[in-house]
Design an enzyme around this catalytic site. Structure first.
Site, mmCIF file in Angstrom:
data_model
loop_
_atom_site.group_PDB
_atom_site.id
_atom_site.type_symbol
_atom_site.label_atom_id
_atom_site.label_comp_id
_atom_site.label_asym_id
_atom_site.label_seq_id
_atom_site.Cartn_x
_atom_site.Cartn_y
_atom_site.Cartn_z
ATOM 1 N N LYS A 162 8.424 -0.464 7.008
ATOM 2 C CA LYS A 162 8.663 -0.340 5.565
ATOM 3 C C LYS A 162 7.442 0.245 4.879
ATOM 4 O O LYS A 162 6.304 0.099 5.348
ATOM 5 C CB LYS A 162 9.036 -1.683 4.917
ATOM 6 C CG LYS A 162 7.934 -2.759 4.892
ATOM 7 C CD LYS A 162 6.981 -2.675 3.717
ATOM 8 C CE LYS A 162 5.743 -3.521 3.925
ATOM 9 N NZ LYS A 162 4.584 -3.205 3.190
ATOM 10 N N PRO A 203 2.284 0.885 14.051
ATOM 11 C CA PRO A 203 0.923 0.387 14.292
ATOM 12 C C PRO A 203 0.690 -1.013 13.708
ATOM 13 O O PRO A 203 1.368 -1.426 12.770
ATOM 14 C CB PRO A 203 0.022 1.424 13.619
ATOM 15 C CG PRO A 203 0.896 2.281 12.796
ATOM 16 C CD PRO A 203 2.314 2.106 13.239
ATOM 17 N N LEU A 204 -0.299 -1.726 14.287
ATOM 18 C CA LEU A 204 -0.610 -3.100 13.879
ATOM 19 C C LEU A 204 -1.451 -3.108 12.605
ATOM 20 O O LEU A 204 -2.292 -2.224 12.411
ATOM 21 C CB LEU A 204 -1.443 -3.804 14.966
ATOM 22 C CG LEU A 204 -0.945 -3.800 16.401
ATOM 23 C CD1 LEU A 204 -1.889 -4.631 17.273
ATOM 24 C CD2 LEU A 204 0.465 -4.317 16.512
ATOM 25 N N ASP A 228 7.958 -10.071 4.443
ATOM 26 C CA ASP A 228 8.765 -8.844 4.546
ATOM 27 C C ASP A 228 9.941 -8.982 5.511
ATOM 28 O O ASP A 228 10.729 -8.044 5.657
ATOM 29 C CB ASP A 228 7.881 -7.677 5.020
ATOM 30 C CG ASP A 228 6.712 -7.417 4.079
ATOM 31 O OD1 ASP A 228 6.858 -7.657 2.865
ATOM 32 O OD2 ASP A 228 5.655 -6.972 4.563
ATOM 33 N N GLY A 281 4.841 -4.061 10.489
ATOM 34 C CA GLY A 281 5.256 -4.044 11.899
ATOM 35 C C GLY A 281 5.522 -5.431 12.457
ATOM 36 O O GLY A 281 6.509 -5.639 13.162
HETATM 37 O O1 C5P Z 1 3.929 -13.388 4.284
HETATM 38 P P1 C5P Z 1 2.882 -12.624 5.001
HETATM 39 O O2 C5P Z 1 2.641 -13.141 6.373
HETATM 40 O O3 C5P Z 1 3.099 -11.152 4.991
HETATM 41 O O4 C5P Z 1 1.560 -12.878 4.177
HETATM 42 C C1 C5P Z 1 0.288 -12.779 4.743
HETATM 43 C C2 C5P Z 1 -0.738 -13.192 3.720
HETATM 44 O O5 C5P Z 1 -0.812 -12.205 2.685
HETATM 45 C C3 C5P Z 1 -0.456 -14.481 2.994
HETATM 46 O O6 C5P Z 1 -0.911 -15.598 3.716
HETATM 47 C C4 C5P Z 1 -1.235 -14.286 1.691
HETATM 48 O O7 C5P Z 1 -2.617 -14.496 1.899
HETATM 49 C C5 C5P Z 1 -1.036 -12.805 1.427
HETATM 50 N N1 C5P Z 1 0.124 -12.591 0.550
HETATM 51 C C6 C5P Z 1 0.002 -12.895 -0.792
HETATM 52 N N2 C5P Z 1 1.077 -12.711 -1.627
HETATM 53 C C7 C5P Z 1 2.235 -12.218 -1.160
HETATM 54 C C8 C5P Z 1 2.385 -11.888 0.200
HETATM 55 C C9 C5P Z 1 1.293 -12.086 1.033
HETATM 56 O O8 C5P Z 1 -1.058 -13.327 -1.248
HETATM 57 N N3 C5P Z 1 3.255 -12.038 -1.997
#
Ligand code: C5P
Length: 315
Positions: free
Chosen positions: A26, A111-112, A153, A118
């Protein structure tokens, strides 16, 4: 969201052989980041867009839960209990009360730590593949609910297309627009960026004497999506995380400029970066811009991609 399974409606609900699922990456056409919430997430208002860069996950019957992989990140991505694929399989098995037994194989192209989701894509693919392998019969909404506990996501990557994301990104509603294919160039960087670090950098910048200007709401983008003019869409692309990603990786400014000088209609950091994406006027233009970026050696690799693409689907 109560959307039907679409083209997969006729799929038998349990597979006895291998189940192969393809899932897209995405980008965020618009990413508006609100304040930090008490739960550690930021409130989001985003427009997700699935593009033609895919990972493929195959699930086969097994006596235990095992994961192997090839492609991007092989050798560096941990395949143990910390891996989002293993966590997704275990979460589904726990909810469905079935043993988490499967042999999973990932062919990775996305990619990571690139800002292309991903990891969330692979979790979405795992939920769908294991649901079919185990015959757990979950609806897409139920899988999205489990997915939301794994990554913000994941629900979008089950649905795909172009969609509005709210909450911390997990609440997704499709955007109905005239069918249009948009052409992108995706400039992958060397090395990744940590999503929590980019969000934390944005919080710090917002507390600084010269905070970055917040992006406007998504209304312009929503109306641009209803038109078919890539120049109009290009003018409406926006990402609040971009100044934070650039603060952590200043060389991204040069990548964005190079794409624009090569004729891109718009340039922006994808999600939390460091991938940069460029909107092109058409397929030939996208190929040309990718060629210019590759010749300049300004990023690890520039590839072309189209969107929107469906979410995780059995192939
Ligand atoms: O949900 P995801 O694993 O993608 O989120 C990783 C980190 O990114 C969360 O622990 C948070 O620190 C940050 N994040 C955030 N606000 C969001 C999505 C992610 O602060 N809406």
């Amino acid at each position: 969201m109560t959307e039907a399974w679409g083209p997969d409606d006729d799929e038998p609900r349990r597979h006895h052989g291998p189940v192969r699922v393809r899932v897209p990456a995405k980008i965020n056409m618009h990413l508006g980041v609100g304040p930090l919430r008490p739960d550690g997430y930021h409130e989001l208002n985003t427009v997700y867009h699935a593009i033609s860069l895919f990972d493929e996950l195959t699930a086969r019957p097994g006596d235990t839960l095992a994961l192997t992989m090839e492609g991007e990140g092989a050798g560096s991505l941990a395949l143990d209990e910390t891996n989002l694929i293993i966590r997704a399989a275990r979460a589904l098995a726990a909810r469905a009360r079935v043993p988490a037994h499967a042999r999973l194989h990932l062919r990775k192209t996305i990619p990571l730590a690139a800002g292309l989701a991903g990891g969330s894509a692979d979790a979405a693919a795992t939920l769908l593949a294991c649901d079919l392998l185990w015959g757990t019969g979950m609806s897409r909404d139920e899988l999205a609910e489990i997915g939301a506990t794994l990554g913000s996501d994941v629900p979008f990557l089950l649905h795909g297309g172009t969609a509005l994301g709210t909450g911390h990104g997990e609440s997704v509603s499709p955007i109905l627009a005239r069918p249009t294919t948009w052409h992108w160039v995706v400039a992958v960087a060397d090395g990744g960026l940590s999503t929590p670090e980019v969000y934390a950098k944005l919080d710090a910048l917002r507390e600084s004497p010269f905070p970055p200007k917040a992006v406007p709401g998504a209304d312009d983008l929503m109306s641009a999506l209803r038109q078919r003019d890539p120049a109009v869409l290009g003018a409406a692309l926006a990402n609040d995380l971009q100044p934070a990603a650039i603060a952590l990786r200043p060389e991204l400014s040069g990548v964005l400029e190079a794409g624009q000088e090569a004729g891109a209609l718009a340039a922006l950091v994808s999600g939390s970066g460091p991938t940069c994406v460029f909107l092109a006027a058409g397929a030939a233009d996208a190929e040309r811009i990718a060629g210019v970026l590759n010749a300049a050696g300004i990023c690890r690799e520039a590839v072309t991609a189209r969107g929107p693409m469906p979410g995780a689907r059995v192939t």
